[in-house]
Design a protein around this motif. Structure first.
Motif, PDB file in Angstrom:
ATOM      1  N   GLN A 175      32.846  12.366-106.348  1.00 34.51           N
ATOM      2  CA  GLN A 175      31.671  13.217-106.533  1.00 34.51           C
ATOM      3  C   GLN A 175      30.549  12.874-105.564  1.00 34.51           C
ATOM      4  OE1 GLN A 175      30.487  12.848-110.625  1.00 34.51           O
ATOM      5  NE2 GLN A 175      32.279  13.939-111.409  1.00 34.51           N
ATOM      6  N   GLY A 176      30.793  11.927-104.699  1.00 35.89           N
ATOM      7  CA  GLY A 176      29.748  11.482-103.784  1.00 35.89           C
ATOM      8  C   GLY A 176      29.000  10.297-104.347  1.00 35.89           C
ATOM      9  N   ARG A 201      33.214  10.344-100.564  1.00 38.61           N
ATOM     10  CA  ARG A 201      34.266  11.349-100.378  1.00 38.61           C
ATOM     11  C   ARG A 201      34.688  11.545 -98.925  1.00 38.61           C
ATOM     12  NH1 ARG A 201      30.419  15.726-103.051  1.00 38.61           N
ATOM     13  NH2 ARG A 201      29.105  14.562-101.598  1.00 38.61           N
ATOM     14  N   ASP A 202      33.699  11.610 -98.032  1.00 34.01           N
ATOM     15  CA  ASP A 202      33.995  12.073 -96.678  1.00 34.01           C
ATOM     16  C   ASP A 202      32.968  11.530 -95.687  1.00 34.01           C
ATOM     17  OD1 ASP A 202      31.710  13.612 -97.235  1.00 34.01           O
ATOM     18  OD2 ASP A 202      32.906  15.345 -97.838  1.00 34.01           O
ATOM     19  N   LEU A 203      33.128  11.947 -94.438  1.00 30.70           N
ATOM     20  CA  LEU A 203      32.229  11.472 -93.388  1.00 30.70           C
ATOM     21  C   LEU A 203      30.787  11.924 -93.619  1.00 30.70           C
ATOM     22  CD1 LEU A 203      34.485  12.035 -90.246  1.00 30.70           C
ATOM     23  CD2 LEU A 203      33.820   9.844 -91.250  1.00 30.70           C
ATOM     24  N   LYS A 204      30.607  13.078 -94.269  1.00 31.64           N
ATOM     25  CA  LYS A 204      29.253  13.544 -94.572  1.00 31.64           C
ATOM     26  C   LYS A 204      28.536  12.542 -95.480  1.00 31.64           C
ATOM     27  CE  LYS A 204      26.596  17.413 -96.421  1.00 31.64           C
ATOM     28  NZ  LYS A 204      26.647  18.738 -97.100  1.00 31.64           N
ATOM     29  N   ASP A 205      29.260  11.990 -96.455  1.00 32.71           N
ATOM     30  CA  ASP A 205      28.658  10.978 -97.334  1.00 32.71           C
ATOM     31  C   ASP A 205      28.228   9.751 -96.532  1.00 32.71           C
ATOM     32  OD1 ASP A 205      28.845  12.404 -99.707  1.00 32.71           O
ATOM     33  OD2 ASP A 205      30.824  11.612-100.206  1.00 32.71           O
ATOM     34  N   LEU A 206      29.041   9.368 -95.560  1.00 31.94           N
ATOM     35  CA  LEU A 206      28.686   8.221 -94.710  1.00 31.94           C
ATOM     36  C   LEU A 206      27.415   8.513 -93.920  1.00 31.94           C
ATOM     37  CD1 LEU A 206      32.148   7.054 -93.296  1.00 31.94           C
ATOM     38  CD2 LEU A 206      30.894   6.161 -95.267  1.00 31.94           C
ATOM     39  N   ASN A 208      25.039  10.641 -94.823  1.00 30.35           N
ATOM     40  CA  ASN A 208      23.928  10.675 -95.775  1.00 30.35           C
ATOM     41  C   ASN A 208      23.459   9.260 -96.123  1.00 30.35           C
ATOM     42  OD1 ASN A 208      23.914  13.474 -95.919  1.00 30.35           O
ATOM     43  ND2 ASN A 208      25.254  13.552 -97.707  1.00 30.35           N
ATOM     44  N   LEU A 209      24.398   8.356 -96.289  1.00 31.79           N
ATOM     45  CA  LEU A 209      24.042   6.963 -96.587  1.00 31.79           C
ATOM     46  C   LEU A 209      23.319   6.331 -95.400  1.00 31.79           C
ATOM     47  CD1 LEU A 209      27.320   5.895 -98.399  1.00 31.79           C
ATOM     48  CD2 LEU A 209      25.045   5.915 -99.427  1.00 31.79           C
ATOM     49  N   LYS A 210      23.817   6.619 -94.205  1.00 34.54           N
ATOM     50  CA  LYS A 210      23.183   6.064 -93.004  1.00 34.54           C
ATOM     51  C   LYS A 210      21.745   6.567 -92.878  1.00 34.54           C
ATOM     52  CE  LYS A 210      23.904   5.373 -88.049  1.00 34.54           C
ATOM     53  NZ  LYS A 210      24.761   5.683 -86.872  1.00 34.54           N
ATOM     54  N   ALA A 211      21.524   7.823 -93.275  1.00 39.69           N
ATOM     55  CA  ALA A 211      20.172   8.387 -93.219  1.00 39.69           C
ATOM     56  C   ALA A 211      19.224   7.648 -94.168  1.00 39.69           C
ATOM     57  CB  ALA A 211      20.213   9.870 -93.563  1.00 39.69           C
ATOM     58  N   LEU A 212      19.778   7.048 -95.223  1.00 36.48           N
ATOM     59  CA  LEU A 212      18.972   6.244 -96.157  1.00 36.48           C
ATOM     60  C   LEU A 212      18.749   4.822 -95.639  1.00 36.48           C
ATOM     61  CD1 LEU A 212      20.449   7.063 -99.694  1.00 36.48           C
ATOM     62  CD2 LEU A 212      18.381   7.970 -98.659  1.00 36.48           C
ATOM     63  N   THR A 229      40.119   8.979 -93.318  1.00 35.25           N
ATOM     64  CA  THR A 229      41.290   8.223 -92.864  1.00 35.25           C
ATOM     65  C   THR A 229      40.854   6.877 -92.294  1.00 35.25           C
ATOM     66  OG1 THR A 229      41.232   9.083 -90.600  1.00 35.25           O
ATOM     67  CG2 THR A 229      42.420  10.396 -92.255  1.00 35.25           C
ATOM     68  N   LEU A 230      41.806   5.976 -92.170  1.00 38.95           N
ATOM     69  CA  LEU A 230      41.529   4.690 -91.535  1.00 38.95           C
ATOM     70  C   LEU A 230      41.072   4.897 -90.090  1.00 38.95           C
ATOM     71  CD1 LEU A 230      44.507   2.574 -92.909  1.00 38.95           C
ATOM     72  CD2 LEU A 230      42.088   2.242 -93.450  1.00 38.95           C
ATOM     73  N   LYS A 231      41.633   5.901 -89.424  1.00 36.17           N
ATOM     74  CA  LYS A 231      41.220   6.203 -88.047  1.00 36.17           C
ATOM     75  C   LYS A 231      39.763   6.655 -88.009  1.00 36.17           C
ATOM     76  CE  LYS A 231      45.736   7.217 -86.035  1.00 36.17           C
ATOM     77  NZ  LYS A 231      46.592   8.231 -85.367  1.00 36.17           N
ATOM     78  N   ASP A 232      39.349   7.434 -89.029  1.00 37.15           N
ATOM     79  CA  ASP A 232      37.939   7.837 -89.125  1.00 37.15           C
ATOM     80  C   ASP A 232      37.039   6.610 -89.210  1.00 37.15           C
ATOM     81  OD1 ASP A 232      38.467  10.578 -89.141  1.00 37.15           O
ATOM     82  OD2 ASP A 232      38.571  10.689 -91.332  1.00 37.15           O
TER      83      ASP A 232
END
Length: 241
Positions: A175-176, A201-206, A208-212, A229-232
């Motif tokens: 759920q993020g 969930r995804d790269l967008k969550d990463l 968003n966290l970085k923006a914080l 993915t691990l490659k991501d």
């Protein structure tokens, strides 16, 4: 750092839904092979949890953990059932880079203070798990009345630097992350290194966290659902360095 997570239960890699030991999904029968796959993809850090140890308060998956350490030459952190100095020293002597102290931070703060004094904040991390801003203990089986922010403040005064913050209600739900909780903690305690865990969930969550201001993240279910993915992870880490 972005940490893939391996949760150990009866010697196997599993996922729990919201910390419920009755809702177990098998991920890999051989966690050592899983750890090798992670480092072979170029991801050099790993988050390990002894789920059985978190319930019993003693090492329950030591043999597997030892085998993972022998086969994973990156940065390895471990939590679950580390509630006395003998167990803590055993894992640190094994070569675990840093250990995570959870329930003991509330139930035995003098022990944690002693560990921090002996090993320092780089090798001792505090796990701050809970919901509604309050800390859960004993493998998330019990809810305390201690506020997450109060626990972090106390542990910082004792020399802790890093805190793995897990919203139990988000863990395994996809759920993020709880951005509101993390933002409040970050604003109240800007000198604390917060590690986000639960719900990513995804790269967008990463992003968003970085923006914080939060760049240390633990990822579990998203890897097995293949929304990250691990490659991501390897690519994000490469771009951040």
């Amino acid at each position: 750092m972005i940490f893939p997570a391996i949760d150990l239960h009866n010697g196997q890699s599993v996922r729990l839904y919201q910390g419920d030991y009755d809702k177990v999904t098998l991920i890999n029968k051989d966690p050592v092979v899983q750890a090798k796959d992670i480092i072979n993809t170029g991801v050099n850090q790993l988050h390990l949890v002894d789920l059985d140890g978190a319930k019993t308060g003693r090492p329950e998956n030591y043999t597997v953990i030892s085998d993972i350490r022998k086969n994973f030459d990156g940065f390895l952190e471990l939590g679950g059932g580390i509630r006395d100095e003998k167990i803590a020293s055993m894992y640190l002597d094994l070569g675990i880079d840093r250990i995570i102290i959870g329930s003991a931070a509330i139930e035995n703060p003098q022990f944690v203070k002693k560990l921090l004094k002996r090993y320092g904040g780089d090798r001792i991390v505090i796990g701050v798990d809970g919901s509604n801003g309050k800390v859960a203990v004993n493998g998330w089986l019990e809810q305390s009345d201690v506020k997450m922010s109060d626990l972090i403040k106390t542990m910082m005064d004792d020399g802790a630097k890093s805190f793995i913050v897990t919203d139990v209600a988000r863990d395994g739900t996809m759920q993020g992350p709880n951005l509101d909780l993390l933002m409040k903690l970050y604003q109240e305690l800007p000198k604390a290194n917060l590690v986000a865990s639960g719900g990513i969930r995804d790269l967008k969550d990463l992003h968003n966290l970085k923006a914080l201001g939060i760049t240390d993240v633990i990822i579990g279910k998203a890897l097995y659902e293949k929304t990250i993915t691990l490659k991501d992870i390897a690519e994000v880490e490469k771009n951040a360095s």
